[in-house]
Design a protein around this motif. Structure first.
Motif, short mmCIF file in Angstrom:
data_model
loop_
_atom_site.label_atom_id
_atom_site.label_comp_id
_atom_site.label_asym_id
_atom_site.label_seq_id
_atom_site.Cartn_x
_atom_site.Cartn_y
_atom_site.Cartn_z
N ALA A 197 -8.36 -3.17 11.90
CA ALA A 197 -6.99 -3.29 12.41
C ALA A 197 -6.97 -3.16 13.94
CB ALA A 197 -6.09 -2.23 11.78
N HIS A 198 -7.75 -2.22 14.46
CA HIS A 198 -7.82 -2.02 15.90
C HIS A 198 -8.38 -3.27 16.60
CE1 HIS A 198 -8.21 0.09 19.71
NE2 HIS A 198 -9.46 -0.31 19.78
N GLU A 199 -9.44 -3.84 16.02
CA GLU A 199 -10.05 -5.03 16.61
C GLU A 199 -9.10 -6.21 16.64
OE1 GLU A 199 -13.53 -5.72 14.30
OE2 GLU A 199 -14.62 -3.98 15.10
N ARG A 200 -8.24 -6.32 15.63
CA ARG A 200 -7.34 -7.47 15.54
C ARG A 200 -5.94 -7.18 16.09
NH1 ARG A 200 -7.82 -9.51 9.45
NH2 ARG A 200 -5.85 -10.47 10.11
N GLY A 201 -5.70 -5.93 16.44
CA GLY A 201 -4.40 -5.57 16.97
C GLY A 201 -3.28 -5.62 15.96
N VAL A 202 -3.60 -5.25 14.72
CA VAL A 202 -2.59 -5.25 13.65
C VAL A 202 -2.59 -3.88 12.99
CG1 VAL A 202 -2.84 -7.73 13.23
CG2 VAL A 202 -4.23 -6.10 11.91
N ASP A 203 -1.63 -3.68 12.09
CA ASP A 203 -1.57 -2.43 11.34
C ASP A 203 -2.62 -2.44 10.23
OD1 ASP A 203 0.52 0.00 10.93
OD2 ASP A 203 -0.28 -0.66 8.99
N ALA A 204 -3.14 -1.27 9.89
CA ALA A 204 -4.16 -1.18 8.84
C ALA A 204 -3.64 -1.68 7.50
CB ALA A 204 -4.64 0.26 8.70
N GLN A 205 -2.33 -1.60 7.30
CA GLN A 205 -1.75 -2.09 6.04
C GLN A 205 -1.93 -3.60 5.90
OE1 GLN A 205 2.30 -0.65 6.16
NE2 GLN A 205 1.75 1.30 5.23
N VAL A 206 -1.97 -4.31 7.03
CA VAL A 206 -2.20 -5.76 7.00
C VAL A 206 -3.60 -6.05 6.47
CG1 VAL A 206 -2.40 -7.84 8.41
CG2 VAL A 206 -0.57 -6.19 8.86
N ILE A 207 -4.56 -5.30 6.97
CA ILE A 207 -5.95 -5.46 6.52
C ILE A 207 -6.06 -5.15 5.03
CG2 ILE A 207 -8.33 -4.73 6.85
CD1 ILE A 207 -7.12 -6.19 9.26
N GLU A 208 -5.45 -4.05 4.61
CA GLU A 208 -5.51 -3.68 3.20
C GLU A 208 -4.88 -4.76 2.32
OE1 GLU A 208 -3.95 -0.16 0.18
OE2 GLU A 208 -4.48 0.34 2.24
N ALA A 209 -3.77 -5.32 2.76
CA ALA A 209 -3.10 -6.36 1.98
C ALA A 209 -3.99 -7.58 1.80
CB ALA A 209 -1.79 -6.75 2.65
N GLU A 210 -4.77 -7.91 2.82
CA GLU A 210 -5.68 -9.05 2.73
C GLU A 210 -6.77 -8.80 1.68
OE1 GLU A 210 -5.20 -10.46 7.40
OE2 GLU A 210 -7.12 -9.63 6.69
N PHE A 211 -7.29 -7.59 1.65
CA PHE A 211 -8.29 -7.24 0.63
C PHE A 211 -7.66 -7.22 -0.76
CE2 PHE A 211 -10.77 -6.07 4.24
CZ PHE A 211 -12.09 -5.99 3.82
N THR A 212 -6.48 -6.65 -0.85
CA THR A 212 -5.81 -6.51 -2.14
C THR A 212 -5.47 -7.85 -2.75
OG1 THR A 212 -4.88 -4.40 -1.40
CG2 THR A 212 -3.85 -5.43 -3.31
#
Length: 258
Positions: A197-212
């Motif tokens: 999330a830090h690398e992409r400048g987004v919230d960690a929830q965005v990353i989790e949603a992509e995995f989910t």
């Protein structure tokens, strides 16, 4: 000496181990957790002791002598070993282009997991043979079924040793199975989501949603889901289920394995 069944869980101070320990405690096991860092291990045993009897005994997956001492301590204090759950492994996958791969680091990674599993099994097999029964449960991983990272080598090795040892130990009433967790919410996964999330400048929830989105059940697994599968195998009345690779992943893996 214990009249309750006894399970040893390696790599017992973190990762998915807490879920495994809780499930084994719920199933009536006395649980011995073992790992290198005794301070962290002791703290984990104290916390997990809320769910049952949990003892902390130090050992090193790369050191046969320390493993023998740990096994001897279990026998002197409790008197039996019914289940071994091998879960000790490095949490940092090794991959990238072959030109840049640190081969020594990769081989160390394989030795900690595959070599470590073998050393712990060597340590407890004479005990289980003398008892005439036992269960060995090796925690693998889905990277062994994909080409995503070279670290999958270790999980391929886990599957192979599981099958070979199920042949060797079945005649003695000892089952050997592998459990492959999918995407599981561990502290390491949370850190990974935060880094991405830090690398992409987004919230960690965005990353989790992509995995989910790739998981049919729509949720990242809790460590207790893996624990329940391990407890099921640990509580089997015989070794009729052996030599198998069982997946707990919410349907994430799409391969068909006959």
């Amino acid at each position: 000496m214990s009249t309750d069944p006894v399970a040893i869980v390696t790599g017992g101070s973190g990762g998915i181990a807490p879920g495994i320990v809780r499930a084994l405690c719920d199933a009536g096991f006395v649980v011995v957790i073992t790992a290198r860092g005794l301070e962290r291990l002791t703290a984990a045993a104290e916390e997990l002791g809320k769910h049952g009897t949990v003892l902390a005994l130090g050992s090193d997956a790369t050191d046969t002598v320390s493993i023998r001492h740990m096994v001897d301590s279990v026998l002197s204090r409790i008197g039996r070993i019914d289940v071994l759950v091998n879960a000790a492994a490095s949490s940092n996958p090794i991959g990238g282009a072959i030109e840049q791969v640190d081969i020594d680091m990769l081989m160390t990674d394989v030795d900690i997991k595959v070599g470590g599993y073998l050393r712990y099994i060597q340590g407890i097999v004479p005990v289980m043979k003398a008892q005439g029964e036992g269960h060995v449960i090796n925690i693998g991983g889905l990277t062994g079924r994909s080409s995503d990272t070279l670290s999958g080598l270790r999980n391929v090795g886990v599957v192979h040793l599981t099958k070979v040892l199920s042949d060797q130990l079945g005649p003695f009433g000892i089952s050997v199975n592998a459990v492959h967790p999918g995407i599981v919410r561990t502290p390491h996964l949370v850190e990974l989501f935060d880094e991405m999330a830090h690398e992409r400048g987004v919230d960690a929830q965005v990353i989790e949603a992509e995995f989910t989105a790739d998981i049919p059940t729509g949720a990242i697994l809790d460590v207790d889901a893996v624990g329940r599968m391990v407890a099921f195998l640990a509580g089997a009345p015989d070794c009729s289920i052996t030599g198998q690779s069982l997946t707990v992943d919410g349907g994430y893996s799409r391969g068909i394995y006959l």
